[in-house]
Design an enzyme around this catalytic site. Structure first.
Site, PDB file in Angstrom:
ATOM      1  CG  ASN A 114      42.364  37.736  38.759  1.00 42.46           C
ATOM      2  OD1 ASN A 114      41.235  37.344  39.032  1.00 42.46           O
ATOM      3  ND2 ASN A 114      43.013  37.350  37.675  1.00 42.46           N
ATOM      4  CE  LYS A 152      38.387  44.739  36.372  1.00 47.20           C
ATOM      5  NZ  LYS A 152      38.717  43.306  36.301  1.00 47.20           N
ATOM      6  NE  ARG A 158      38.637  36.111  35.679  1.00 47.89           N
ATOM      7  CZ  ARG A 158      38.535  37.372  35.287  1.00 47.89           C
ATOM      8  NH1 ARG A 158      39.460  38.246  35.651  1.00 47.89           N
ATOM      9  NH2 ARG A 158      37.515  37.768  34.562  1.00 47.89           N
ATOM     10  N   PRO A 187      45.704  45.674  34.845  1.00 52.12           N
ATOM     11  CG  PRO A 187      45.512  46.312  32.629  1.00 52.12           C
ATOM     12  CD  PRO A 187      45.957  45.181  33.489  1.00 52.12           C
ATOM     13  CD  GLU A 188      42.679  44.227  39.929  1.00 49.59           C
ATOM     14  OE1 GLU A 188      41.847  44.525  40.797  1.00 49.59           O
ATOM     15  OE2 GLU A 188      43.388  43.216  40.002  1.00 49.59           O
TER      16      GLU A 188
END
Length: 281
Positions: free
Chosen positions: A165, A51, A250, A2-3
């Site tokens: 990311n 977000k 990350r 999810p971004e």
């Protein structure tokens, strides 16, 4: 993952399914809200903020949720089987006469007064997909700490909201620099186009099922998730390493030939390199 584009899509699905309808079911499966019942309230709207998700109800209440890495809201019709995960992963259910919105793996779930929404989102920088988007402010925020690695600055939602990311890695590739390059070392011409480029990528993908940044058939992303396969531009093996303080996963991808700037610190690549070599080898 999810971004900002994924969360925007989720908000739109929730809004289309629930807005203007009266709740006939309200089920919160977290201890803090186990006794809360919103049945009988009309859903006013559902919006994204970076977000974060804000679902508003009559009576001045807002449900704040965040998908983090694995959360999801799924919408089902009457009689449709819920298939977003096992039942013990459900954290919230909002039902109307013909729809059910089911929240899975929501690590952030908070019911608050609508008038108090700012305490959850006021810290965010300009939203790449929101009405408050301000490219000049976003760039100024990024440049305020010139010694900070670009990748870390892009992930900091206080600078601009919506990048995760995937977009971090793809933006750095398109700018031709590694994510470890200090923000202040980014050439001025590339820095100037960064906000518009970021917005263009998220806007292009907010209506897509599959996220694409390349424009190439069959190749959706330039570097993210591609280690150790060849770079789509130069053929060099794409690399992966950790970035940040290690408190969160990350995975960061880059091409050592196409992207100028510092490499990651020693030792940050081994875990991800082993994982991606196993999955692609």
């Amino acid at each position: 993952m999810p971004e900002g584009d994924t969360v925007w899509q989720t908000a739109r699905r929730l809004h289309d399914a629930l807005a203007g309808k009266v709740l006939t079911r309200s089920d919160f499966r977290v201890p803090k809200y186990a006794t809360v019942d919103l049945t009988g309230r009309t859903v006013l709207d559902a919006v994204s903020r970076g977000k974060h998700l804000l679902t508003r109800f009559e009576g001045g209440l807002t449900l704040h949720s965040h998908l983090l890495m694995e959360g999801a809201w799924k919408v089902y019709g009457t009689g449709e089987r819920w298939k977003g995960g096992p039942g013990h992963q459900i954290r919230a259910v909002l039902g109307t006469a013909d729809r059910a919105a089911v929240g899975y793996r929501l690590q952030v779930l908070e019911l608050l007064r609508t008038s108090e929404e700012d305490r959850t989102v006021a810290h965010l920088g300009p939203d790449l997909l929101g009405p408050d988007w301000d490219p000049d402010l976003a760039l100024a925020n990024l440049l305020a700490d010139p010694g900070r690695p670009l990748g870390e600055a892009l992930l900091d939602q206080r600078n601009l909201a919506g990048i995760g990311n995937v977009y971090k890695s793809e933006l750095c590739f398109l700018l031709g620099v590694t994510p470890w390059l200090p923000v202040g070392a980014l050439p001025a011409d590339r820095a100037a186009k960064l906000p518009a480029l970021a917005k263009r990528l998220l806007e292009a993908n907010r209506d897509r099922v599959v996220r694409r940044t390349t424009g190439l058939r069959g190749q959706d992303l330039f570097v993210y998730g591609r280690a150790p396969r060849p770079c789509l531009r130069c053929g060099t093996s794409v690399r992966v390493a950790d970035q940040g303080d290690g408190s969160q996963e990350r995975p960061t991808f880059w091409c050592p030939s196409c992207q100028a700037g510092p490499a990651p610190p020693p030792g940050t690549a081994q875990r991800w390199r082993d994982r991606y070599h196993r999955t692609t080898g």
